[in-house]
Structures are given as structure tokens and as C-alpha cells.
Design an enzyme around this catalytic site. Structure first.
Site, PDB file in Angstrom:
ATOM      1  N   SER A   5      52.204  45.728  49.911  1.00  0.00           N
ATOM      2  CA  SER A   5      51.511  46.603  50.745  1.00  0.00           C
ATOM      3  C   SER A   5      52.438  47.628  51.250  1.00  0.00           C
ATOM      4  O   SER A   5      53.594  47.372  51.541  1.00  0.00           O
ATOM      5  CB  SER A   5      50.831  45.706  52.006  1.00  0.00           C
ATOM      6  OG  SER A   5      50.565  46.400  52.743  1.00  0.00           O
ATOM      7  N   LYS A  29      55.155  39.824  52.799  1.00  0.00           N
ATOM      8  CA  LYS A  29      54.961  40.725  51.501  1.00  0.00           C
ATOM      9  C   LYS A  29      56.389  40.982  51.442  1.00  0.00           C
ATOM     10  O   LYS A  29      57.126  41.376  50.450  1.00  0.00           O
ATOM     11  CB  LYS A  29      54.141  41.831  51.921  1.00  0.00           C
ATOM     12  CG  LYS A  29      52.722  41.611  51.925  1.00  0.00           C
ATOM     13  CD  LYS A  29      52.157  41.039  50.662  1.00  0.00           C
ATOM     14  CE  LYS A  29      50.663  40.862  50.602  1.00  0.00           C
ATOM     15  NZ  LYS A  29      49.975  40.271  49.287  1.00  0.00           N
ATOM     16  N   TYR A  34      51.891  38.637  58.204  1.00  0.00           N
ATOM     17  CA  TYR A  34      51.559  39.196  57.113  1.00  0.00           C
ATOM     18  C   TYR A  34      52.270  40.061  56.290  1.00  0.00           C
ATOM     19  O   TYR A  34      52.644  39.751  55.359  1.00  0.00           O
ATOM     20  CB  TYR A  34      50.012  39.994  57.309  1.00  0.00           C
ATOM     21  CG  TYR A  34      49.666  40.608  55.984  1.00  0.00           C
ATOM     22  CD1 TYR A  34      49.036  39.955  55.040  1.00  0.00           C
ATOM     23  CD2 TYR A  34      49.731  41.962  55.926  1.00  0.00           C
ATOM     24  CE1 TYR A  34      48.685  40.472  53.866  1.00  0.00           C
ATOM     25  CE2 TYR A  34      49.199  42.720  54.927  1.00  0.00           C
ATOM     26  CZ  TYR A  34      48.753  41.984  53.848  1.00  0.00           C
ATOM     27  OH  TYR A  34      48.498  42.850  52.795  1.00  0.00           O
TER      28      TYR A  34
HETATM   29  P1  NAD Z   1      40.574  39.300  49.445  1.00  0.00           P
HETATM   30  O1  NAD Z   1      40.876  38.507  50.750  1.00  0.00           O
HETATM   31  O2  NAD Z   1      39.454  40.022  49.088  1.00  0.00           O
HETATM   32  O3  NAD Z   1      41.223  38.828  47.959  1.00  0.00           O
HETATM   33  C1  NAD Z   1      42.034  37.597  47.941  1.00  0.00           C
HETATM   34  C2  NAD Z   1      41.369  36.316  47.146  1.00  0.00           C
HETATM   35  O4  NAD Z   1      42.384  35.293  47.179  1.00  0.00           O
HETATM   36  C3  NAD Z   1      40.316  35.670  47.645  1.00  0.00           C
HETATM   37  O5  NAD Z   1      39.116  35.820  46.683  1.00  0.00           O
HETATM   38  C4  NAD Z   1      40.791  34.532  48.357  1.00  0.00           C
HETATM   39  O6  NAD Z   1      39.572  33.699  47.945  1.00  0.00           O
HETATM   40  C5  NAD Z   1      41.751  34.194  47.286  1.00  0.00           C
HETATM   41  N1  NAD Z   1      42.832  33.211  47.771  1.00  0.00           N
HETATM   42  C6  NAD Z   1      43.368  33.314  48.941  1.00  0.00           C
HETATM   43  N2  NAD Z   1      44.368  32.313  49.004  1.00  0.00           N
HETATM   44  C7  NAD Z   1      44.182  31.564  48.030  1.00  0.00           C
HETATM   45  C8  NAD Z   1      44.901  30.348  47.449  1.00  0.00           C
HETATM   46  N3  NAD Z   1      45.838  29.703  48.003  1.00  0.00           N
HETATM   47  N4  NAD Z   1      44.288  30.145  46.221  1.00  0.00           N
HETATM   48  C9  NAD Z   1      43.582  30.623  45.596  1.00  0.00           C
HETATM   49  N5  NAD Z   1      42.920  31.757  45.867  1.00  0.00           N
HETATM   50  C10 NAD Z   1      43.214  32.246  47.057  1.00  0.00           C
HETATM   51  O7  NAD Z   1      41.949  40.381  49.395  1.00  0.00           O
HETATM   52  P2  NAD Z   1      42.102  41.916  48.919  1.00  0.00           P
HETATM   53  O8  NAD Z   1      41.555  43.004  49.736  1.00  0.00           O
HETATM   54  O9  NAD Z   1      41.344  41.742  47.439  1.00  0.00           O
HETATM   55  O10 NAD Z   1      43.495  41.957  48.814  1.00  0.00           O
HETATM   56  C11 NAD Z   1      44.204  41.193  47.417  1.00  0.00           C
HETATM   57  C12 NAD Z   1      45.437  41.391  47.671  1.00  0.00           C
HETATM   58  O11 NAD Z   1      46.187  42.554  48.013  1.00  0.00           O
HETATM   59  C13 NAD Z   1      46.146  40.551  48.685  1.00  0.00           C
HETATM   60  O12 NAD Z   1      47.465  39.911  48.398  1.00  0.00           O
HETATM   61  C14 NAD Z   1      46.472  41.442  49.886  1.00  0.00           C
HETATM   62  O13 NAD Z   1      47.435  40.911  50.904  1.00  0.00           O
HETATM   63  C15 NAD Z   1      46.857  42.676  49.181  1.00  0.00           C
HETATM   64  N6  NAD Z   1      46.526  44.039  49.869  1.00  0.00           N
HETATM   65  C16 NAD Z   1      45.360  44.333  50.030  1.00  0.00           C
HETATM   66  C17 NAD Z   1      45.125  45.479  51.028  1.00  0.00           C
HETATM   67  C18 NAD Z   1      43.999  45.990  51.366  1.00  0.00           C
HETATM   68  O14 NAD Z   1      43.759  46.970  51.881  1.00  0.00           O
HETATM   69  N7  NAD Z   1      42.794  45.159  51.023  1.00  0.00           N
HETATM   70  C19 NAD Z   1      46.320  46.225  51.005  1.00  0.00           C
HETATM   71  C20 NAD Z   1      47.536  45.948  50.755  1.00  0.00           C
HETATM   72  C21 NAD Z   1      47.772  44.938  49.930  1.00  0.00           C
END
Ligand code: NAD
Ligand code: UDP
Length: 335
Positions: free
Chosen positions: A124, A152, A148
């Protein structure tokens, strides 16, 4: 190629699964559905015309993960699974450290046992911390302002340390800026439970009449209109970046970081106005106080991703607004 996608039912993961399937990959989703719906894999299949394999498990569960790798050859892993709410991470930090670090460590140990040496990791822009100049470039020091964010920073370090002693391993660290929007089919999008924390899911709920008004967090920042500036990118562009990262991992080893952003900045009010204009709807708002921890402005220097991953964001802010609105309308019509 068979790609394991942890967190593949989530917002970014689901869009990435569509792109992988459409490119002809076999996809194995590992998700515990803690922040996603069980109907997402069927939606992915509807769009892509091909089913992903679905394994409901906690990625930190070593035995369950082992079964996936024992059952088939996994060529590469894209690791999305993790908790992602900045504010919540300040309230329950141990849960964030436990979940985000354990999933990654268990995954790496399992990959090692099976000789799988290609990983794309969801990092991120938050790893640039509060002190770097903008635009952010990959060589800058990393730090964080929330548990959080620290997960990362720590995971990036774990991957660098691991690569240092495993010269055949490739870890591509993708530093996302602000993904918004939805799949143009209206079948996939960002659909958080409860009251959203992030701007675009909040805007769509206000526009749909499900929340009374948007509170703009701060109107007195030293920016062109007083509201915060961010680098918003379309989630489908972001999903495509993961395929470029997988290609890169075929021919490169080591831990390498890439910004995935547009390089442009958009203010909160500019996003609201674009949303209203593109969709012909009203988004009432009030200007409120600043949100703790928000930075006035940040955006990517996307040159490294352009030159080395051969990836550039293509979709416009109008596309993001149109697709986010289409998604929520599809959701409401299904309910
Ligand atoms: P999201 O919450 O929609 O998707 C994450 C998925 O991981 C979910 O389906 C959840 O059920 C699953 N999950 C969480 N912990 C788990 C575990 N222990 N075992 C199995 N499944 C698990 O989030 P997103 O927005 O799709 O983000 C995906 C990744 O990208 C994350 O790591 C997040 O930190 C990173 N990220 C997201 C953003 C954003 O703005 N959305 C920005 C920067 C980084
Ligand atoms: N924001 C806002 N009202 C909201 C949610 C967010 O004004 O209800 C602002 C927030 O202060 C930030 C921008 O919108 O300036 C993007 O916030 P988001 O939480 O989506 O992303 P991040 O803070 O991670 O950049």
C-alpha cells in the site's frame, strides 16, 4: 499457469481473478469470507465464463493451506488476504498483526515446502508514511502511522529478508494508491458491511439515499480547494497490474516494489462533483473536521511500473464514478 489467489473473493482480488481467468489461467481462491460474500466466485465465473476453484479456509491455517499445494502444482501466488481498515487497526492492533503477519508467514512456509517461488503481494501507499515528499517513488524510506500500515511495512521487510537468502524467489510488492470503481458488468465492486470508512463507497450510499449526507473530512487543508488530494485508480486497471507483475516475476528475482497509481491527484470535492455530473445524481455533503491521521496530499510517481512492469492506468475518474454507481444500482435491484 495455476495461480493461488488468497483473498480472491475480496474487492481487488475478485477483479483480479476475472482478469486471470480471461487470460486462460487456472485460479484457486483461498478465502475465509471474513470480509466478502460467498456468492462472489459465482459472479467471477459469470463474467469470465470459467469457474475458479474455491477453498474456504484461513490462510494462516497451515494444514488447510498445505492441502491446496498438495493437491495441485501452484505456479505463483497473489496474496490479497488481510485486514485493511486503518481506523479499526488502531482499535484492535493485535488482531491486525496476527492476521496479516500470520497469513503471510504461513503462506511463505508452505510455498517453500512446495518449491513455489513467485509471489505478488498487496502492499500500500501507506508504507510511505507521513514524512516523504510527493510524488512518492519506490526508493523512499518506509514507515507507517497505523498498525495496518505497519503490517505492510513489516511484510515488505519479511519478503526482502526472505529473498536475500533465497535467490530464486521473486516477490513483487505492489503499492496500491486509492482503488475505486467496480467491474463494468455491475457484478463486482466494493461492498463493505455497515457504514463505509472509505470515500467512494460512502458517496455511492449517499447518492442511493441509504445515508443522508457525506461528511468531507476537513476543508482547510493547504490544497487547491481545501480538501485532501488522493491518487484514485480504477480497480480493473489495478487488477491488470497483477498480471503484469506475474509476467515480471517470470524473469526477475528478488523483492521489488512498484507504485500502482495514476500519478494524478483528485480532491474529495472534485471526486464528488465528477460523480454527480457523470451519473446525474445528487451527493449532499457537509464539511466536517479533519480525520485523525489523514495526509493532505499524496500521489504516485508511476514511472517504474510503466517502464518495468509495462503497466499504466488507463481508465478515467469518470469511468470510476460511472462503474461504482452502476455496481450499487445492480446491488440494490438484486436486493
Ligand atoms: P477485501 O477486504 O475486500 O479483501 C480481502 C479478502 O481477504 C477478503 O475476501 C477477506 O475475506 C479475505 N481474508 C482476510 N483475512 C483472511 C484470512 N486470514 N484467511 C483467508 N482470507 C482472508 O480487501 P481489498 O480492498 O480487496 O484489499 C486486498 C488487499 O489489498 C489487502 O491486503 C489490502 O490491505 C490491500 N490494499 C487495499 C487497498 C484498498 O484501498 N482497497 C489499498 C492498499 C492495499
Ligand atoms: N473522506 C471523506 N469522507 C469520508 C471518507 C473519506 O472526506 O466519509 C476523505 C478522507 O479524509 C481522504 C479521502 O476521502 O482525504 C480518501 O479517503 P479513503 O478513506 O477513501 O482513503 P485513504 O484515507 O486511505 O486515502
Amino acid at each position: 499457469m495455476t495461480i493461488l489467489v488468497t483473498g480472491g473473493a475480496g474487492y481487488i482480488g475478485s477483479h483480479t481473478c476475472v482478469e486471470l481467468l480471461q487470460k486462460g489461467c487456472e485460479v484457486v481462491i483461498a478465502d475465509n469470507f471474513s470480509n466478502s460474500s460467498r456468492d462472489v466466485p459465482a459472479r467471477i465465473a459469470r463474467i469470465a465464463g470459467k469457474q475458479p476453484q474455491v477453498c474456504e479456509l484461513d490462510v494462516a491455517d497451515c494444514q488447510a493451506l498445505e492441502q491446496i499445494f498438495a493437491a495441485q502444482h501452484i505456479d505463483a501466488v497473489i496474496h490479497f488476504a488481510g485486514l485493511k481498515a486503518v481506523g479499526e487497526s488502531c482499535q484492535i492492533p493485535l488482531r491486525y498483526y496476527r492476521n496479516n503477519l500470520d497469513t503471510t508467514l504461513t503462506l511463505l512456509e508452505t510455498m517453500e515446502r512446495h518449491g513455489c517461488a513467485k509471489l505478488v503481494f498487496s502492499s500500500s501507499a501507506t508504507v510511505y508514511g507521513p514524512k516523504n515528499e510527493i510524488p512518492y517513488v519506490e526508493g523512499m524510506d518506509t514507515s507507517a502511522t497505523s498498525p495496518y500500515g505497519w503490517t505492510k511495512v513489516m511484510i515488505e521487510q519479511i519478503l526482502r529478508d526472505y529473498c536475500a537468502v533465497n535467490p530464486d524467489f521473486s516477490a513483487v510488492l505492489l503499492r496500491y494508491f486509492n482503488p475505486i470503481g467496480a467491474h463494468e458488468s455491475g457484478l463486482l465492486g466494493d461492498d463493505p458491511n455497515g457504514i463505509p470508512n472509505n470515500l467512494m463507497p460512502y458517496i455511492v450510499r449517499v447518492a442511493a439515499g441509504r445515508l443522508p449526507n457525506l461528511t468531507v473530512f476537513g476543508g482547510d487543508y493547504p490544497t487547491r480547494d481545501g480538501t485532501c488530494l488522493r491518487d484514485y485508480l480504477h480497480v480493473v486497471d489495478l487488477a491488470k497490474g497483477h498480471l503484469c507483475a506475474l509476467d515480471y516475476a517470470q524473469t526477475h528475482t528478488g523483492a521489488e516494489a512498484f507504485n500502482l497509481g495514476t500519478g494524478d491527484s483528485v480532491s474529495v470535492l472534485e471526486l464528488v462533483r465528477s460523480f454527480q455530473r457523470v451519473n446525474g445524481v445528487s451527493v449532499p455533503y457537509v464539511i466536517g473536521g479533519r480525520r485523525d491521521g489523514d495526509l493532505a496530499e499524496f500521489y504516485a510517481n508511476p514511472a517504474r511500473a510503466r517502464d518495468e512492469l509495462h503497466w499504466t492506468a488507463e481508465k478515467s475518474v469518470d469511468d470510476m464514478c460511472r462503474d461504482a454507481w452502476h455496481f450499487i444500482q445492480t446491488r440494490l435491484s438484486e436486493a
